[in-house]
Design a protein around this motif. Structure first.
Motif, PDB file in Angstrom:
ATOM      1  N   GLU A  70      93.483 -71.377  62.148  1.00 46.86           N
ATOM      2  CA  GLU A  70      93.885 -72.337  62.853  1.00 46.86           C
ATOM      3  C   GLU A  70      94.222 -72.297  64.412  1.00 46.86           C
ATOM      4  O   GLU A  70      94.335 -73.165  65.051  1.00 46.86           O
ATOM      5  CB  GLU A  70      95.047 -73.433  62.143  1.00 46.86           C
ATOM      6  CG  GLU A  70      96.263 -73.019  62.153  1.00 46.86           C
ATOM      7  CD  GLU A  70      96.819 -72.058  61.066  1.00 46.86           C
ATOM      8  OE1 GLU A  70      97.852 -71.713  61.426  1.00 46.86           O
ATOM      9  OE2 GLU A  70      96.012 -71.562  60.553  1.00 46.86           O
ATOM     10  N   VAL A  71      94.828 -71.082  64.602  1.00 52.77           N
ATOM     11  CA  VAL A  71      95.105 -70.743  65.838  1.00 52.77           C
ATOM     12  C   VAL A  71      94.050 -70.827  66.980  1.00 52.77           C
ATOM     13  O   VAL A  71      92.919 -70.330  66.755  1.00 52.77           O
ATOM     14  CB  VAL A  71      95.843 -69.238  65.972  1.00 52.77           C
ATOM     15  CG1 VAL A  71      96.098 -68.936  67.311  1.00 52.77           C
ATOM     16  CG2 VAL A  71      97.247 -69.223  65.154  1.00 52.77           C
ATOM     17  N   ASN A  72      94.113 -71.568  67.927  1.00 48.09           N
ATOM     18  CA  ASN A  72      93.273 -71.658  69.038  1.00 48.09           C
ATOM     19  C   ASN A  72      93.983 -71.889  70.239  1.00 48.09           C
ATOM     20  O   ASN A  72      95.086 -72.047  70.480  1.00 48.09           O
ATOM     21  CB  ASN A  72      92.186 -72.495  68.577  1.00 48.09           C
ATOM     22  CG  ASN A  72      92.557 -74.222  68.868  1.00 48.09           C
ATOM     23  OD1 ASN A  72      93.252 -74.398  69.672  1.00 48.09           O
ATOM     24  ND2 ASN A  72      92.267 -74.592  67.543  1.00 48.09           N
ATOM     25  N   ARG A  73      93.021 -71.666  71.429  1.00 47.37           N
ATOM     26  CA  ARG A  73      93.652 -71.892  72.786  1.00 47.37           C
ATOM     27  C   ARG A  73      94.359 -73.533  73.112  1.00 47.37           C
ATOM     28  O   ARG A  73      94.693 -73.539  74.031  1.00 47.37           O
ATOM     29  CB  ARG A  73      92.769 -71.468  73.848  1.00 47.37           C
ATOM     30  CG  ARG A  73      92.492 -69.979  73.695  1.00 47.37           C
ATOM     31  CD  ARG A  73      91.250 -69.679  74.798  1.00 47.37           C
ATOM     32  NE  ARG A  73      90.164 -70.329  74.867  1.00 47.37           N
ATOM     33  CZ  ARG A  73      89.786 -70.921  75.917  1.00 47.37           C
ATOM     34  NH1 ARG A  73      90.115 -70.811  77.089  1.00 47.37           N
ATOM     35  NH2 ARG A  73      88.492 -71.733  75.860  1.00 47.37           N
ATOM     36  N   ILE A 106      94.387 -66.844  73.733  1.00 51.92           N
ATOM     37  CA  ILE A 106      94.657 -67.684  72.544  1.00 51.92           C
ATOM     38  C   ILE A 106      95.987 -67.237  72.258  1.00 51.92           C
ATOM     39  O   ILE A 106      96.841 -67.700  71.677  1.00 51.92           O
ATOM     40  CB  ILE A 106      93.750 -67.183  71.386  1.00 51.92           C
ATOM     41  CG1 ILE A 106      94.065 -67.755  70.102  1.00 51.92           C
ATOM     42  CG2 ILE A 106      93.476 -65.750  71.400  1.00 51.92           C
ATOM     43  CD1 ILE A 106      92.799 -67.682  69.204  1.00 51.92           C
ATOM     44  N   LYS A 164      99.332 -69.240  71.227  1.00 49.94           N
ATOM     45  CA  LYS A 164     100.371 -69.024  70.053  1.00 49.94           C
ATOM     46  C   LYS A 164     101.708 -68.721  70.420  1.00 49.94           C
ATOM     47  O   LYS A 164     102.496 -69.394  69.637  1.00 49.94           O
ATOM     48  CB  LYS A 164      99.782 -67.717  69.250  1.00 49.94           C
ATOM     49  CG  LYS A 164     100.632 -67.293  67.993  1.00 49.94           C
ATOM     50  CD  LYS A 164     100.137 -66.171  67.276  1.00 49.94           C
ATOM     51  CE  LYS A 164     100.700 -66.191  65.836  1.00 49.94           C
ATOM     52  NZ  LYS A 164     102.185 -66.249  66.003  1.00 49.94           N
ATOM     53  N   TYR A 174      98.227 -76.872  66.590  1.00 48.17           N
ATOM     54  CA  TYR A 174      97.030 -76.552  67.120  1.00 48.17           C
ATOM     55  C   TYR A 174      96.055 -77.580  66.959  1.00 48.17           C
ATOM     56  O   TYR A 174      95.982 -78.355  66.152  1.00 48.17           O
ATOM     57  CB  TYR A 174      96.594 -74.992  66.588  1.00 48.17           C
ATOM     58  CG  TYR A 174      97.466 -73.899  66.601  1.00 48.17           C
ATOM     59  CD1 TYR A 174      97.200 -73.354  67.705  1.00 48.17           C
ATOM     60  CD2 TYR A 174      98.145 -73.448  65.572  1.00 48.17           C
ATOM     61  CE1 TYR A 174      98.222 -71.996  67.889  1.00 48.17           C
ATOM     62  CE2 TYR A 174      99.001 -72.569  65.836  1.00 48.17           C
ATOM     63  CZ  TYR A 174      99.243 -71.835  66.972  1.00 48.17           C
ATOM     64  OH  TYR A 174     100.079 -70.761  66.870  1.00 48.17           O
ATOM     65  N   GLN A 224      92.784 -79.271  66.063  1.00 49.14           N
ATOM     66  CA  GLN A 224      91.589 -79.166  65.173  1.00 49.14           C
ATOM     67  C   GLN A 224      90.644 -80.018  65.141  1.00 49.14           C
ATOM     68  O   GLN A 224      91.059 -81.251  64.950  1.00 49.14           O
ATOM     69  CB  GLN A 224      92.246 -79.185  63.590  1.00 49.14           C
ATOM     70  CG  GLN A 224      93.075 -77.980  63.288  1.00 49.14           C
ATOM     71  CD  GLN A 224      94.066 -78.037  62.170  1.00 49.14           C
ATOM     72  OE1 GLN A 224      94.611 -78.923  61.685  1.00 49.14           O
ATOM     73  NE2 GLN A 224      94.327 -76.862  61.479  1.00 49.14           N
TER      74      GLN A 224
END
Length: 99
Positions: free
Chosen positions: A16-19, A67, A71, A91, A93
């Motif tokens: 699920e981690v994104n910028r 990214i 985080k 994050y 989505q």
């Protein structure tokens, strides 16, 4: 230098981690400048979009260049107190409808 980059690339981030961070529970009067002050500590920001309709007031999207910076910001700023409001940092989505 090359060694550090190599090491970073091998870090496995949760899917699920994104910028892009989705921020809730912001003070309604927060300015873009204040947002840059808070979120800019964690890395270069591509853009910040603050909600300006009755439904999106108190929310914002923060887009980082990197990214890992996103985080780091998410890890540190969730629960951060701004004007007696505790930030909710998630994050983004794309398949989720934010209410």
């Amino acid at each position: 230098m090359a060694m550090a980059m190599q090491k970073k690339a091998n870090v496995r981030l949760p899917p699920e981690v994104n910028r892009i961070l989705y921020v809730r529970n912001l003070p309604y009067k927060i300015t873009a400048e204040e947002m840059y002050d808070i979120f800019g500590k964690y890395g270069a920001i591509r853009q910040i979009r603050i909600g300006n309709t009755p439904e999106t007031k108190g929310t914002a999207f923060v887009v980082y260049e990197d990214i890992f910076d996103a985080k780091n910001a998410c890890d540190h700023l969730s629960g951060f107190n701004v004007c007696n409001r505790y930030l909710v940092v998630l994050y983004y989505q794309p398949n989720k409808i934010y209410k």
